[in-house]
Scaffold this motif. Structure first.
Motif, PDB file in Angstrom:
ATOM      1  N   ARG A   1      55.707  51.574  76.289  1.00  0.00           N
ATOM      2  CA  ARG A   1      54.336  51.610  76.574  1.00  0.00           C
ATOM      3  C   ARG A   1      53.643  51.076  75.155  1.00  0.00           C
ATOM      4  O   ARG A   1      53.967  51.141  74.193  1.00  0.00           O
ATOM      5  CB  ARG A   1      53.797  52.817  76.752  1.00  0.00           C
ATOM      6  CG  ARG A   1      54.142  53.532  78.199  1.00  0.00           C
ATOM      7  CD  ARG A   1      53.993  54.966  78.310  1.00  0.00           C
ATOM      8  NE  ARG A   1      53.813  55.633  79.723  1.00  0.00           N
ATOM      9  CZ  ARG A   1      54.668  55.642  80.599  1.00  0.00           C
ATOM     10  NH1 ARG A   1      55.979  55.027  80.218  1.00  0.00           N
ATOM     11  NH2 ARG A   1      54.375  56.340  81.757  1.00  0.00           N
ATOM     12  N   ALA A   2      52.568  50.525  75.597  1.00  0.00           N
ATOM     13  CA  ALA A   2      51.484  50.180  74.500  1.00  0.00           C
ATOM     14  C   ALA A   2      51.208  51.301  73.524  1.00  0.00           C
ATOM     15  O   ALA A   2      51.205  51.070  72.245  1.00  0.00           O
ATOM     16  CB  ALA A   2      50.045  49.766  74.997  1.00  0.00           C
ATOM     17  N   VAL A   3      51.163  52.612  74.096  1.00  0.00           N
ATOM     18  CA  VAL A   3      50.964  53.677  73.154  1.00  0.00           C
ATOM     19  C   VAL A   3      52.255  54.619  73.689  1.00  0.00           C
ATOM     20  O   VAL A   3      52.322  55.343  74.526  1.00  0.00           O
ATOM     21  CB  VAL A   3      49.847  54.397  73.437  1.00  0.00           C
ATOM     22  CG1 VAL A   3      49.635  55.698  72.329  1.00  0.00           C
ATOM     23  CG2 VAL A   3      48.590  53.777  73.104  1.00  0.00           C
ATOM     24  N   PRO A   4      53.376  54.264  72.694  1.00  0.00           N
ATOM     25  CA  PRO A   4      54.817  55.072  73.091  1.00  0.00           C
ATOM     26  C   PRO A   4      54.686  56.648  73.148  1.00  0.00           C
ATOM     27  O   PRO A   4      53.925  57.163  72.184  1.00  0.00           O
ATOM     28  CB  PRO A   4      55.670  54.417  71.949  1.00  0.00           C
ATOM     29  CG  PRO A   4      55.050  53.340  71.458  1.00  0.00           C
ATOM     30  CD  PRO A   4      53.561  53.377  71.415  1.00  0.00           C
ATOM     31  N   LEU A   5      55.303  57.301  74.336  1.00  0.00           N
ATOM     32  CA  LEU A   5      55.271  58.558  74.164  1.00  0.00           C
ATOM     33  C   LEU A   5      56.581  59.050  73.669  1.00  0.00           C
ATOM     34  O   LEU A   5      56.610  60.138  73.444  1.00  0.00           O
ATOM     35  CB  LEU A   5      55.247  58.938  75.882  1.00  0.00           C
ATOM     36  CG  LEU A   5      54.166  58.573  76.445  1.00  0.00           C
ATOM     37  CD1 LEU A   5      54.022  59.001  78.140  1.00  0.00           C
ATOM     38  CD2 LEU A   5      52.690  58.756  75.957  1.00  0.00           C
ATOM     39  N   LEU A   6      57.552  58.128  73.440  1.00  0.00           N
ATOM     40  CA  LEU A   6      58.822  58.582  72.786  1.00  0.00           C
ATOM     41  C   LEU A   6      59.497  57.549  72.166  1.00  0.00           C
ATOM     42  O   LEU A   6      58.799  56.209  72.459  1.00  0.00           O
ATOM     43  CB  LEU A   6      59.848  59.229  73.761  1.00  0.00           C
ATOM     44  CG  LEU A   6      60.203  58.596  75.005  1.00  0.00           C
ATOM     45  CD1 LEU A   6      61.522  57.672  74.691  1.00  0.00           C
ATOM     46  CD2 LEU A   6      60.620  59.175  76.058  1.00  0.00           C
ATOM     47  N   THR A   7      60.292  57.764  71.314  1.00  0.00           N
ATOM     48  CA  THR A   7      61.273  56.753  70.471  1.00  0.00           C
ATOM     49  C   THR A   7      62.551  56.753  71.096  1.00  0.00           C
ATOM     50  O   THR A   7      62.984  57.502  71.406  1.00  0.00           O
ATOM     51  CB  THR A   7      61.269  56.608  68.993  1.00  0.00           C
ATOM     52  OG1 THR A   7      61.557  57.805  68.309  1.00  0.00           O
ATOM     53  CG2 THR A   7      59.726  56.619  68.533  1.00  0.00           C
ATOM     54  N   LEU A   8      63.093  55.566  71.239  1.00  0.00           N
ATOM     55  CA  LEU A   8      64.748  55.579  71.834  1.00  0.00           C
ATOM     56  C   LEU A   8      65.525  54.649  70.900  1.00  0.00           C
ATOM     57  O   LEU A   8      65.061  53.381  70.856  1.00  0.00           O
ATOM     58  CB  LEU A   8      64.262  54.975  73.112  1.00  0.00           C
ATOM     59  CG  LEU A   8      65.454  55.148  74.265  1.00  0.00           C
ATOM     60  CD1 LEU A   8      65.973  56.669  74.602  1.00  0.00           C
ATOM     61  CD2 LEU A   8      65.112  54.387  75.564  1.00  0.00           C
ATOM     62  N   THR A   9      66.557  55.140  70.613  1.00  0.00           N
ATOM     63  CA  THR A   9      67.454  54.192  69.724  1.00  0.00           C
ATOM     64  C   THR A   9      68.780  54.403  70.356  1.00  0.00           C
ATOM     65  O   THR A   9      69.164  55.362  70.782  1.00  0.00           O
ATOM     66  CB  THR A   9      67.393  54.821  68.313  1.00  0.00           C
ATOM     67  OG1 THR A   9      67.712  56.077  68.120  1.00  0.00           O
ATOM     68  CG2 THR A   9      66.004  54.572  67.482  1.00  0.00           C
ATOM     69  N   GLY A  10      69.508  53.238  70.430  1.00  0.00           N
ATOM     70  CA  GLY A  10      70.738  53.185  70.733  1.00  0.00           C
ATOM     71  C   GLY A  10      70.809  53.136  72.333  1.00  0.00           C
ATOM     72  O   GLY A  10      69.935  52.930  72.982  1.00  0.00           O
ATOM     73  N   ALA A  11      71.992  53.149  73.010  1.00  0.00           N
ATOM     74  CA  ALA A  11      72.098  53.010  74.335  1.00  0.00           C
ATOM     75  C   ALA A  11      72.961  54.076  74.817  1.00  0.00           C
ATOM     76  O   ALA A  11      73.871  54.901  74.166  1.00  0.00           O
ATOM     77  CB  ALA A  11      73.064  51.875  74.599  1.00  0.00           C
TER      78      ALA A  11
END
Length: 309
Positions: free
Chosen positions: A246-256
């Motif tokens: 999102r433009a203002v992210p609600l979470l960060t996500l790393t990896g798969a």
């Protein structure tokens, strides 16, 4: 009740490859076709561009090769067209939203054919061979009333205005078990009045905030708590990516998957608490069936009905 016989022209349509393969191994007579789609992922708009739209949607949403997906959908369309000439079409589906959408689509599509149904409240993939045979022998003939309801639901699901689903959120349909519950689950995927999140996003953020940050554990918890959505790990991960991008992210996500890690952001915490509306800080661009949700064309779910705001 339909009595089971070895009919050469009988065709079974299963919601995915796992149950289709299991049914083949169980020697249930007839041809077994795995229905490969994801109609919970939009846009779902019938028309001349159906195959191309669905192929692009699936390829982009689930990181698959577009040519392979398009070819698979074209071959599936041909197989479904050919199925009309079968002496009996047996549909095998479960009581979850993912299956429900596919079921109403196929019931509408085969409205002029002889169709019977295995409509199971427990996962078909967990049945043994004997159980599958018992389910096959006790399958029910699809009634005209059920077909009529399915066609009405499919029209409402694919409509640009989803509020036509509201009458089905309160109507009891004993001839179609799980319908009301399943459609309520669909409605809960629209932005809520509370914080602008759909039910899956809200639950996922809550678990991440509680410390379940690795994807494998998070998916297990979501799958246990809301099994009747019926979404696989790639569909849930798609929801997480949408919140992270999102433009203002609600979470960060790393990896798969399955080793991806999630962390809730301050904005995500505010939205989760309901002190900030996600719609106010992020312009929505969502498809729910045939409804395209944007800032200027917004429907919300208040827990009872869908409403345009």
């Amino acid at each position: 009740m339909v009595v089971g016989h070895a009919v050469a022209s009988m065709i079974h349509i299963h919601n995915g490859d796992v149950v289709a393969a299991l049914a083949r191994r169980s020697d249930i007579p007839g041809e077994h076709l795995a229905y490969r789609e994801s109609l919970v992922t939009g846009p779902v708009v019938p028309g001349p561009q159906w195959i191309e739209t669905r192929a692009r949607t699936i390829a982009e949403s689930h990181d698959q090769d577009l040519l392979r997906v398009r070819t698979g959908l074209l071959e599936q369309e041909q197989a479904l067209d050919a199925a009309r000439s079968s002496s009996e079409i047996v549909l095998w589906f479960e009581h979850d939203l993912y299956c429900l959408v596919h079921l109403v689509h196929l019931l509408d599509r085969f409205s002029d054919a002889r169709v019977s149904l295995v409509w199971c409240p427990t996962p078909l993939g967990e049945q043994d061979e004997r159980d599958l045979h018992l389910l096959f022998e006790s399958r029910s003939a699809v009634t005209p009333a059920m077909t009529k309801i399915a066609s009405a639901i499919w029209h409402a699901y694919t409509s640009a205005d989803p509020t036509s689903l509201n009458e089905w959120l309160t109507r009891n349909t004993p001839e179609f078990p799980f319908l009301r519950e399943g459609l309520t689950l669909h409605a809960s995927r629209f932005p809520s009045l509370t914080n602008g999140l759909g039910a899956i996003e809200h639950r996922a953020l809550g678990h991440i905030a509680a410390g379940f940050t690795d994807y494998a554990t998070l998916f297990d918890r979501l799958n246990t708590e809301v099994p009747r959505f019926g979404f696989g790990d790639s569909e849930i991960f798609r929801h997480l990516k949408a919140m992270a991008w999102r433009a203002v992210p609600l979470l960060t996500l790393t990896g798969a998957p399955p080793k991806a890690l999630c962390t809730i952001t301050p904005a995500g915490e505010n939205v989760l608490r309901g002190t900030v509306d996600d719609i106010a800080i992020n312009d929505p661009d969502l498809w729910r069936g045939g409804a395209h949700i944007t800032k200027s064309q917004l429907w919300r779910f208040d827990g009872i009905a869908l409403m345009q705001s």
